[in-house]
Design a protein around this motif. Structure first.
Motif, PDB file in Angstrom:
ATOM      1  N   UNK A  41       0.862  -1.176   0.000  1.00 39.89           N
ATOM      2  CA  UNK A  41       0.000   0.000   0.000  1.00 39.89           C
ATOM      3  C   UNK A  41       0.899   1.226   0.000  1.00 39.89           C
ATOM      4  N   UNK A  42       0.763   2.021  -1.066  1.00 41.75           N
ATOM      5  CA  UNK A  42       1.574   3.233  -1.173  1.00 41.75           C
ATOM      6  C   UNK A  42       0.622   4.430  -1.164  1.00 41.75           C
ATOM      7  N   UNK A  43       1.188   5.621  -1.116  1.00 45.50           N
ATOM      8  CA  UNK A  43       0.364   6.837  -1.093  1.00 45.50           C
ATOM      9  C   UNK A  43       0.931   7.818  -0.092  1.00 45.50           C
ATOM     10  N   UNK A  44       0.573   9.076  -0.305  1.00 42.99           N
ATOM     11  CA  UNK A  44       1.172  10.157   0.468  1.00 42.99           C
ATOM     12  C   UNK A  44       0.786  10.095   1.954  1.00 42.99           C
ATOM     13  N   UNK A  45       1.478  10.892   2.754  1.00 44.38           N
ATOM     14  CA  UNK A  45       1.148  10.997   4.181  1.00 44.38           C
ATOM     15  C   UNK A  45      -0.320  11.390   4.318  1.00 44.38           C
ATOM     16  N   UNK A 188       8.903   3.180   1.006  1.00 45.96           N
ATOM     17  CA  UNK A 188      10.278   2.846   0.624  1.00 45.96           C
ATOM     18  C   UNK A 188      10.384   2.319  -0.803  1.00 45.96           C
ATOM     19  N   UNK A 189      11.148   3.012  -1.667  1.00 48.44           N
ATOM     20  CA  UNK A 189      11.343   2.520  -3.037  1.00 48.44           C
ATOM     21  C   UNK A 189      12.019   1.149  -3.048  1.00 48.44           C
ATOM     22  N   UNK A 190      12.705   0.803  -1.963  1.00 49.77           N
ATOM     23  CA  UNK A 190      13.331  -0.532  -1.906  1.00 49.77           C
ATOM     24  C   UNK A 190      12.260  -1.585  -1.624  1.00 49.77           C
ATOM     25  N   UNK A 201      -1.750   2.169  -4.990  1.00 54.13           N
ATOM     26  CA  UNK A 201      -1.433   3.527  -4.546  1.00 54.13           C
ATOM     27  C   UNK A 201      -2.732   4.262  -4.240  1.00 54.13           C
ATOM     28  N   UNK A 202      -2.751   4.907  -3.074  1.00 51.32           N
ATOM     29  CA  UNK A 202      -3.932   5.671  -2.672  1.00 51.32           C
ATOM     30  C   UNK A 202      -3.696   7.125  -3.079  1.00 51.32           C
ATOM     31  N   UNK A 216       4.872   4.058  -9.435  1.00 52.49           N
ATOM     32  CA  UNK A 216       4.630   4.425  -8.031  1.00 52.49           C
ATOM     33  C   UNK A 216       5.319   5.759  -7.736  1.00 52.49           C
ATOM     34  N   UNK A 217       4.586   6.666  -7.094  1.00 53.29           N
ATOM     35  CA  UNK A 217       5.111   8.027  -6.902  1.00 53.29           C
ATOM     36  C   UNK A 217       6.400   8.030  -6.081  1.00 53.29           C
TER      37      UNK A 217
END
Ligand SMILES: Nc1ncnc2c1ncn2[C@@H]1O[C@H](COP(=O)(O)OP(=O)(O)OP(=O)(O)O)[C@@H](O)[C@H]1O
Ligand SMILES: [Mg+2]
Length: 239
Positions: A41-45, A188-190, A201-202, A216-217
């Motif tokens: 799960x990715x996405x900004x703060x 983390x890009x890793x 991505x949210x 992915x941003x």
């Protein structure tokens, strides 16, 4: 794989967390598939990753403050009630042998609970309070995580160096090859490069979109920055 999808069939109340854009999106899009052994799960703060992961953890039977399903301590009650309304689609006949919910924000309390239970032996033999933040987390992943487990990790990179992230990536790959499932909220890009994974991505509007690694941003922005840090700094500082 143990859980193949998460659904929110109704929005029972207003206010947090039910009025968060991502929670509304989860309801209107008919849930979230977990198509691969690792779901990222990715996405900004503030996009709602922790809210979602904690709700999945609660629905799966974990203590909302983190730990194994056997932990039932509570130091404060900030966890949302979303978990009680989620429906998990489980894979028939498959039950996790073990599991862990890592909530970066309350790892300290989990370490205290492990000491009080006299369970440090399962975590590398040293009290996690006597290890650095990153060391204690890698102890946990190395010694306590095992095959056939369900692991929900909220920003595990918070404690880790780049080397530490690479070590965790390897451990995750090793455990998924042995039948474990992970759901991980990460910047983390890793860690976003985990094998056998799907990235969701949210967006700022709450929309949950499956994206490729390159899209992915966190990956795209980090790449742009690293390609020429001076250029991005000049751009940001002159803006
Ligand atoms: N207990 C709470 N009561 C009201 N609002 C909350 C509560 N906890 C979180 N929020 C709000 O819900 C939104 C989503 O928070 P959440 O912690 O899920 O985001 P996140 O994606 O995990 O962010 P980060 O990347 O910074 O960890 C935020 O706007 C936050 O302010
Ligand atoms: Mg968070």
């Amino acid at each position: 794989m143990f859980i193949k999808a998460v659904r929110l069939d109704d929005l029972p109340a207003s206010g947090y967390p039910f009025d968060l854009p991502v929670v509304r999106a989860l309801h209107t899009r008919g849930g979230l598939r977990l198509p691969t052994p690792v779901t990222l799960l990715a996405g900004d703060n503030g996009s709602g990753k922790s809210t979602l992961i904690e709700a999945i953890a609660v629905a799966a039977g974990f203590n909302p403050e983190g730990g194994t399903t056997a932990f039932n301590f509570a130091t404060r009650a900030t966890e949302s009630t979303l978990g009680g309304h989620l429906t998990l689609s489980r894979v028939p006949g498959r039950k996790p042998r073990t599991g862990f919910f890592l909530r970066a924000e309350s790892f300290y309390n989990v370490a205290t609970e492990i000491d009080q239970l006299g369970a440090t032996g399962s975590y590398g033999g040293t009290s996690l309070h006597e290890r650095s933040h990153g060391e204690s987390f890698l102890d946990l992943a190395t010694h306590r995580f095992g095959p056939g487990g369900l692991y929900l990790l909220d920003e595990p990179e918070a404690a880790l160096s780049v080397n530490g992230c690479l070590a965790l990536l390897l451990r995750i790959a090793e455990l998924t090859a042995l039948g474990s499932q992970f759901v991980i909220a990460t910047h983390s890009p890793i860690l976003l490069a985990c094998p056998d994974s799907a990235i969701f991505e949210i967006g700022t509007d709450g929309a949950i979109t499956e994206v490729s690694y390159d899209q992915a941003e966190a990956v795209a922005l980090t790449r742009t920055f690293l390609a020429d840090p001076g250029r991005m700094l000049r751009y940001l500082l002159n803006d």
